[in-house]
Design a protein around this motif. Sequence first.
Motif: not given
Length: 401
Positions: A12, A48, A51, A159
């Motif tokens: 990110a 994240y 997300r 990731k």
Amino acid sequence: MERRIVHIDMDAFFASVEVVRDPSLKGKPLIIGGNKEDIRGVVSTASYEARKFGVHSAMPLVQAKKLCPHGIFMRGHISHYREASRKIRAILETVTPHVQMASIDEAYMDVSGSQRIFGGDDGIATYIKGEITAQTGLPCTVAITANKLVSKVASDEGKPDGYLRVATGEERAFMAPLAVRKLPGAGPRTCDVLEGLGIVTLGQLAHFDLVPLECAFGHQTAISLQRRAQGISTSEVEVERAAKSISRETTFPEDVSGWEQVEQTLAYLTERCMYTLREEGLEAKRVILKVRYSNFETKTFAHTFADATAIDCVVTTALQELIEKGKRRCARIRLIGVGLDQLRYNQHQMPLFGGKNNEKWERVLEKADAVREKHGFKYLRSGKSLGLGREVKLAPPSLSR
Ligand code: TTP
Ligand code: MG
């Protein structure tokens, strides 16, 4: 020697840089791309945490706001991301010179020759992640495998904040269970066709009958898809060579007798050189003044700095002394030019002397460059170059490299 290739990708990236700069953003859904008022535009990065709400890169901001109304939206600072990218590159180049920056936040490295010094793949990964954390505070994911293709896929699998290693010979087994959409270069249309044929995983693609694949994609592409699905790739890490020198020069429409105009033009050319220098993440150890007199006699005068620099006023001060040398010859001027060489990647090391002052200039120039990036070079000029007026028109050959 066994070939081992790293792929590293920052997590990110834009959002992580903002978090380092403002730790109060840590753990919050952060969306870079535009602030709350920006209705057009798209998301460039979602943290994240954002997300989790379904926000992702390239999504229209309007949609992101609907999905994540409590998210923190900001436009972001490209110059900060560039600077972080340069720092990362400098760290990677301490492992091997074979570094290929594939984008602002990812790189391939051929670490075949670095295995012994760093203690194999694990040692290399530990070193890279450790140095990046220590020097930038940014999270990243590292993959080491036998080739670029598999490393790219593996870093995505690892990731966030991960490390994934695929031993040489295990490429096919690693790729087999993954969805066809994980194959770099297989776009949505290709994947739709594959799925239409009943091919869901890369393992299935690797073993599929070639004929229907050829019918759908043609011979070359079908073969290539199957090879890639098995994790076969021969592409090399392409090291981009830094420019050897950056120079800008111009011939006057008529030979000039007064040095004032020459100095103004030179200031302008220097400003352009310095902007390019910083844009490429470089700094220069030497500046060269080039003067061509009316009889075509050409002279160059050079100054070498104690420390490489990317700061305008350091270079202009040195140039001022060189100009005095150029003036000694009483002739009209036909051409003037400035060059920077002995370039290296900007390591942002604190110089031994005048450190505070340089730091201040670095901050000012970073802001100036950000403005230019947005509005064009002309938008922001300074010093003697302003004497040329708003619209600078240089006769060819001007601004040549
Ligand atoms: P990516 O590496 O694709 O994404 P990321 O670093 O944000 O997240 P991760 O790697 O952890 O999945 O892209 C790197 C940067 O490039 C990203 O931070 C912002 C920028 N970018 C855009 O501006 N627009 C885009 O559509 C994408 C994909 C990335
Ligand atoms: Mg990334």
